[in-house]
Design a protein around this motif. Structure first.
Motif, PDB file in Angstrom:
ATOM      1  N   PHE A  26       0.788  -1.189  -0.063  1.00  0.00           N
ATOM      2  CA  PHE A  26       0.010  -0.015  -0.150  1.00  0.00           C
ATOM      3  C   PHE A  26       0.893   1.320   0.123  1.00  0.00           C
ATOM      4  CE2 PHE A  26      -2.173   3.219   2.323  1.00  0.00           C
ATOM      5  CZ  PHE A  26      -3.516   3.307   1.582  1.00  0.00           C
ATOM      6  N   VAL A  27       1.745   1.238   0.906  1.00  0.00           N
ATOM      7  CA  VAL A  27       2.591   2.417   1.038  1.00  0.00           C
ATOM      8  C   VAL A  27       3.497   2.619  -0.500  1.00  0.00           C
ATOM      9  CG1 VAL A  27       4.632   3.448   2.092  1.00  0.00           C
ATOM     10  CG2 VAL A  27       3.131   2.333   3.502  1.00  0.00           C
ATOM     11  N   PHE A  28       4.090   1.572  -0.874  1.00  0.00           N
ATOM     12  CA  PHE A  28       4.813   1.770  -1.961  1.00  0.00           C
ATOM     13  C   PHE A  28       3.954   2.274  -3.559  1.00  0.00           C
ATOM     14  CE2 PHE A  28       8.149  -0.789   0.006  1.00  0.00           C
ATOM     15  CZ  PHE A  28       9.237   0.253  -0.369  1.00  0.00           C
ATOM     16  N   ARG A  29       2.616   1.724  -3.298  1.00  0.00           N
ATOM     17  CA  ARG A  29       1.731   2.133  -4.414  1.00  0.00           C
ATOM     18  C   ARG A  29       1.432   3.707  -4.193  1.00  0.00           C
ATOM     19  NH1 ARG A  29      -0.775  -1.156  -7.945  1.00  0.00           N
ATOM     20  NH2 ARG A  29      -2.834   0.082  -7.547  1.00  0.00           N
ATOM     21  N   LEU A  30       1.192   3.998  -2.876  1.00  0.00           N
ATOM     22  CA  LEU A  30       1.057   5.534  -2.642  1.00  0.00           C
ATOM     23  C   LEU A  30       2.005   6.077  -3.134  1.00  0.00           C
ATOM     24  CD1 LEU A  30      -1.464   6.703  -1.227  1.00  0.00           C
ATOM     25  CD2 LEU A  30      -0.221   6.685   0.861  1.00  0.00           C
ATOM     26  N   ARG A  31       3.395   5.723  -3.116  1.00  0.00           N
ATOM     27  CA  ARG A  31       4.416   6.603  -3.576  1.00  0.00           C
ATOM     28  C   ARG A  31       4.682   6.468  -5.241  1.00  0.00           C
ATOM     29  NH1 ARG A  31       9.176   4.620   0.060  1.00  0.00           N
ATOM     30  NH2 ARG A  31      10.223   6.185  -1.526  1.00  0.00           N
ATOM     31  N   GLY A  32       3.850   5.855  -5.930  1.00  0.00           N
ATOM     32  CA  GLY A  32       4.031   5.543  -7.166  1.00  0.00           C
ATOM     33  C   GLY A  32       4.898   4.504  -7.641  1.00  0.00           C
TER      34      GLY A  32
END
Length: 702
Positions: free
Chosen positions: A80-86
């Protein structure tokens, strides 16, 4: 491209390894820190606070299971965090600009599809769609296709050979689409691929492995080859396949869960594993030369299950590739990679039965194989726990039931387990702490699914799943069904683990892709679990009403197992939900060209006139000649009399007059095929072959 030994010295220890070490250390701290806190709470929930052997067993089982769940939770959070960061800037795709990638020339690549008793028309139609997609891309000249058959049933492999020949004629694929069937089936799928590599591997730079249900778009295949050309240290590049073509309710639930949740989990897993990822055995590209040099699978030499051929080869091959110094990457950003789900829970469990034994074998490799990277040993452990967690849960439930029974039926023991002394152990009950612990465990299981919902909203993906309201309803349906299925899987996987540990032999069979579960089949398979569920609930009711309520999440699904299995297998229910835009995925609303081509080809089923492939092999002039060209001359003096006797009986009474072994021998012998064809056309109209000729004539007339 150059081998690893020719790579620049400054790349001997790439920066991603430091990043991976930090991420893995953070994961370990989070998982074990959270588990220690949960175990502390459980100690105070237990009446004697770990003062008895039974409570220590409960605590140990809880610690293992809680840590196992926590790993999955934090992988989802990472995703979730990495997808939030693109996305992860260290991923292979993020290292190269699109225009740079598109300028890389392609290398010669083999696309191999091992098959074993698969539905022939359905499987070959999927391969045809892959071929056509590459043809449209203009890059077909760089790829060659191999169908590698291990099928033993004559009707199946004759149908495969006929379908292969028709496919070559239809596609104009002479010299580009090949078929080989092994006469001796050794070491399952890995042995089939190894046989291909020994014969043709040196002619190819890369190999893309497909399963019978795999579809990979031309765009993805081309990008995979180009990434491998730019990254000479990468030995295996694994895509993240999405499940498609679900029709039954069960398959559609699996399809939705995979498509909706996997972006989070695959992104998190890829970010933690990085260049030490696992290989899943299909929908991946492999650098052929190091694979041939380092990934040969010897038979295990341990006791029982830990001896003999390796059944689950993929994780082992990835570990061997890593130990040789090559990288293995999972790249979720590739897309265009698809597979299918078993249509029923029963079929999924049949598959899990053989996977359980294969994964448990990895314990021997994990503990004894020298030179493996720590990340790959952890991948082995992860696969082992996928099945070992079920008997652990079962033991946990048994221990807690024994504990509840002892506390209810026996008088309070102030000196448990034979303790002596002046200081008794005073039992304490903290129901509010027990509730908090249960809620925290539920949060670990279900919060990542809610994060996936948030991720869909943030990235404006809800429309592809039917809109936010329907997407939320689909998530709730999937959660409810997963709760119903968890106890059923727990019992089944526990049985598989115990059978594997006692080295019970397994039958390796093709996968059912169409049949629904009948009421009698469901009752036969689930009756033991229903009896356990009813008995456990009745016992819990007799002990304590609260304990009875605590048992219901496990006991009730076991009691309802039969209608659950039957209803989940129903195609009509799955299609009804699809019409209402529930459990839908983006590929259904806007399918890729390769998916449409596969669907169209599979709908054009050949007409069925009752003639078996064996009958066609004997009667059809061009098929008889085709099978003759693929057969050999087996009429040595020692076998000639035996073959002549088998041919005579086949001409008199048909193929069923022969044993399976005799029929195979006849169909693999050129002289026998020629004699059968010549004499069958002269047979009496009232005999077996005369009637087959009449049906063949009717087919030709129509």
């Amino acid at each position: 491209m150059s081998d690893l030994c020719e790579a620049p010295a400054k790349e001997r220890f790439p920066r991603w390894r430091l990043v991976a070490a930090f991420r893995r250390a953070l994961l370990i701290v989070l998982v074990f820190g959270q588990t220690l806190v949960a175990c502390y709470y459980l100690l105070w929930v237990l009446p004697y606070h770990g003062g008895t052997w039974l409570e220590l067993a409960i605590l140990a089982l809880f610690a293992v299971l809680y840590a196992w769940i926590a790993v999955g939770f934090w992988v989802g959070v990472f995703g979730f965090v990495f997808r939030l960061r693109g996305g992860d800037r260290y991923s292979l795709l993020r290292r190269h600009r699109d225009r740079d990638l598109e300028s890389v020339p392609l290398a010669r690549t083999a696309i191999v599809m091992p098959v074993y008793h698969e539905p022939v028309h359905w499987t070959f139609s999927g391969l045809k769609a892959v071929y056509r997609d590459l043809e449209r891309s203009g890059q077909l000249d760089h790829f060659e296709f191999f169908i590698l058959s291990d099928s033993r049933d004559p009707d199946t492999w004759l149908a495969e050979q006929a379908a292969w020949y028709e496919l070559i004629r239809e596609l104009g694929a002479e010299g580009r689409l090949f078929y080989r069937r092994r006469s001796v089936n050794l070491n399952y799928k890995s042995g089939n691929v190894a046989d291909f590599l020994r014969r043709w591997g040196r002619h190819y730079e890369y190999m893309v492995v497909l399963d019978a249900d795999s579809l990979v778009s031309a765009c993805t295949l081309i990008r995979m080859v180009r990434l491998m050309e730019l990254e000479p240290r990468v030995g295996i590049l694994q895509t993240n396949p999405n499940i498609i073509n679900g029709h039954s309710l069960f398959a559609r639930l699996q399809q939705f869960a995979n498509r909706f949740y996997s972006p989070l989990f695959a992104t998190g897993l890829a970010a933690i594993q990085m260049g030490d990822a696992a290989f899943w055995g299909h929908n991946a590209i492999i650098r052929v030369r190091p694979f041939m040099r380092h990934c040969g699978l010897r038979k295990l030499r341990g006791p029982g299950i830990f001896g003999g051929p390796i059944m689950s080869h993929d994780f082992v091959e990835a570990a061997y590739m890593g130990s040789a110094g090559y990288e293995v990457w999972l790249e979720p950003g590739l897309g265009g990679s698809f597979e299918e789900s078993p249509p029923t829970l029963s079929d999924e469990l049949v598959r899990d039965n053989r996977w359980a034994k294969g994964n448990l074998q990895h314990l021997w490799i994990m503990l004894t194989a020298p030179g493996l990277r720590f990340a790959h040993r952890m991948a082995f452990l992860n696969g082992i726990m996928a099945y070992l967690a079920s008997p652990f849960w079962l033991l946990f439930l048994i221990c807690t039931t024994i504990k509840a029974a002892r506390m209810t039926l026996a008088s309070i023991d102030y000196f448990p387990d034979g303790r002596q002394g002046l200081f008794p152990l005073w039992p304490e009950w903290r129901p509010e702490w027990a509730l908090a612990l249960a809620l925290s465990t539920a949060a670990l299981l279900f919060l990542p699914k809610l994060l996936a919902l948030v991720d869909a909203v943030l990235h404006r993906l809800a429309h592809g799943f039917g809109g936010l309201v329907r997407l939320t309803a689909s998530v709730l349906i999937e959660i409810a069904v997963s709760v119903l299925l968890a106890p059923l899987r727990m019992l089944a996987h526990s049985r598989f683990v115990f059978a594997a540990l006692f080295n019970v032999s397994l039958k390796w069979a093709g996968q059912n892709r169409t049949e629904e579960t009948t009421w009698s089949e469901a009752l036969r398979n689930q009756l033991p679990g229903m009896v356990i569920g009813v008995g456990w609930s009745a016992f819990a009711w007799s002990l304590d009403r609260l304990f009875f309520l605590w048992s219901l999440p496990v006991a009730l699904p076991l009691v309802l197992a039969v209608p659950t299995l039957v209803l989940l297998s129903r195609v009509s229910i799955g299609q009804s939900l699809r019409v209402r835009r529930l459990l839908v995925i983006p590929e259904e609303r806007k399918p890729l060209a390769i998916l449409e081509n596969a669907r169209t080809a599979r709908e054009r089923k050949p007409s069925d006139t009752g003639l078996r492939p064996v009958d066609r092999a004997v009667l059809s002039p061009y098929l008889n000649r085709l099978f003759w060209s693929l057969a050999r001359d087996h009429r040595k003096a020692v076998r000639a009399e035996h073959l002549e006797s088998a041919v005579t009986r086949c001409l008199q009474s048909g193929p069923d007059a022969l044993s399976a072994a005799e029929l195979i021998q006849v169909l693999q012998d050129r002289s026998s095929l020629t004699e059968l064809h010549r004499k069958a056309w002269c047979a009496s109209p009232s005999g077996y072959w005369g009637k087959c000729i009449q049906r063949l004539a009717q087919e030709n007339d129509s």
